[in-house]
Design a protein around this motif. Structure first.
Motif, mmCIF file in Angstrom:
data_model
loop_
_atom_site.group_PDB
_atom_site.id
_atom_site.type_symbol
_atom_site.label_atom_id
_atom_site.label_comp_id
_atom_site.label_asym_id
_atom_site.label_seq_id
_atom_site.Cartn_x
_atom_site.Cartn_y
_atom_site.Cartn_z
ATOM 1 N N GLU A 1 47.792 -93.060 -23.752
ATOM 2 C CA GLU A 1 47.939 -92.399 -25.054
ATOM 3 C C GLU A 1 49.254 -91.623 -25.143
ATOM 4 N N GLY A 2 49.610 -90.953 -24.049
ATOM 5 C CA GLY A 2 50.849 -90.191 -24.022
ATOM 6 C C GLY A 2 52.085 -91.071 -24.143
ATOM 7 N N LEU A 3 52.069 -92.194 -23.456
ATOM 8 C CA LEU A 3 53.210 -93.098 -23.550
ATOM 9 C C LEU A 3 53.341 -93.655 -24.968
ATOM 10 N N GLY A 4 52.219 -93.902 -25.615
ATOM 11 C CA GLY A 4 52.271 -94.327 -27.011
ATOM 12 C C GLY A 4 52.859 -93.243 -27.891
ATOM 13 N N ALA A 5 52.430 -92.011 -27.683
ATOM 14 C CA ALA A 5 52.926 -90.885 -28.480
ATOM 15 C C ALA A 5 54.423 -90.668 -28.265
ATOM 16 N N LEU A 6 54.878 -90.874 -27.041
ATOM 17 C CA LEU A 6 56.297 -90.676 -26.741
ATOM 18 C C LEU A 6 57.159 -91.818 -27.281
#
Length: 193
Positions: A153-158
């Motif tokens: 999820e974090g990599l998507g957000a970044l």
């Protein structure tokens, strides 16, 4: 009052037994007094946490070391409070410390909040640390799915294209596949099917 501060104050009020010392520490505006709690011998954990959190919200960098220790604590509530304060502290060392904690395989059980903090900070260290952490979580029978999901999820957000390979690998893991699809869709230049 900041919701995180209210929640922390209520939790620590119970933990401390609602002592006069707690009431004083929760009310003082003297940052030097709060900082002394962090270095004075024999201070209970609740007092150190309250002092570090309040200093962190105030942007006082004397809280940095205590908050990093709390970010790696076995108690998830302490980790969440420390992450909240570190995100507001404004110390340039925070991202490097969070990346070190997120990628430490010996402490991976406590990596969830460092991963989330890295995403919130959007620091240069975030994407490489999340990629490394996620790659390790893609091994068969890895028990840290919540950490893996936070990385996806974090990599998507970044939205950094360096994450494309590891997110494609995450598609093969049923617990991560849906989140990986969404994360990949957020990357620049992603082809639509």
């Amino acid at each position: 009052m900041d919701e995180a501060l209210r929640s922390l104050t209520e939790r620590l009020r119970k933990e401390s037994g609602d002592t006069p010392a707690f009431a004083h520490l929760a009310a003082t505006e003297d940052t030097d007094e709060l900082a002394q709690v962090l270095t004075a011998p024999g201070q209970p954990l609740w007092a150190r946490e309250l002092a570090a959190f309040r200093l962190g919200l105030a942007g006082d960098r004397r809280a940095f070391e205590a908050l990093v220790l709390l970010l790696n604590h076995r108690d998830p509530e302490r980790c969440a409070s420390a992450a909240h304060a570190l995100a507001r502290l404004g110390d340039p060392r925070t991202a490097r410390a969070a990346a070190a904690l997120a990628t430490n395989e010996l402490r991976v059980a406590y990596a969830l909040h460092p991963v989330r903090l890295l995403v919130e900070l959007r620091a240069p260290e975030a994407v490489p640390a999340l990629i490394t952490t996620l790659e390790r979580r893609l091994r068969p029978h890895d028990p840290y799915r919540r950490v893996a999901l936070a990385c996806v999820e974090g990599l998507g957000a970044l939205g950094d294209t360096r994450a494309r390979t590891v997110l494609n690998e995450a598609l093969a893991h049923p617990a991560l596949a849906e989140a990986a699809v969404h994360a990949l869709a957020r990357l620049p230049g992603q082809r639509r099917g």
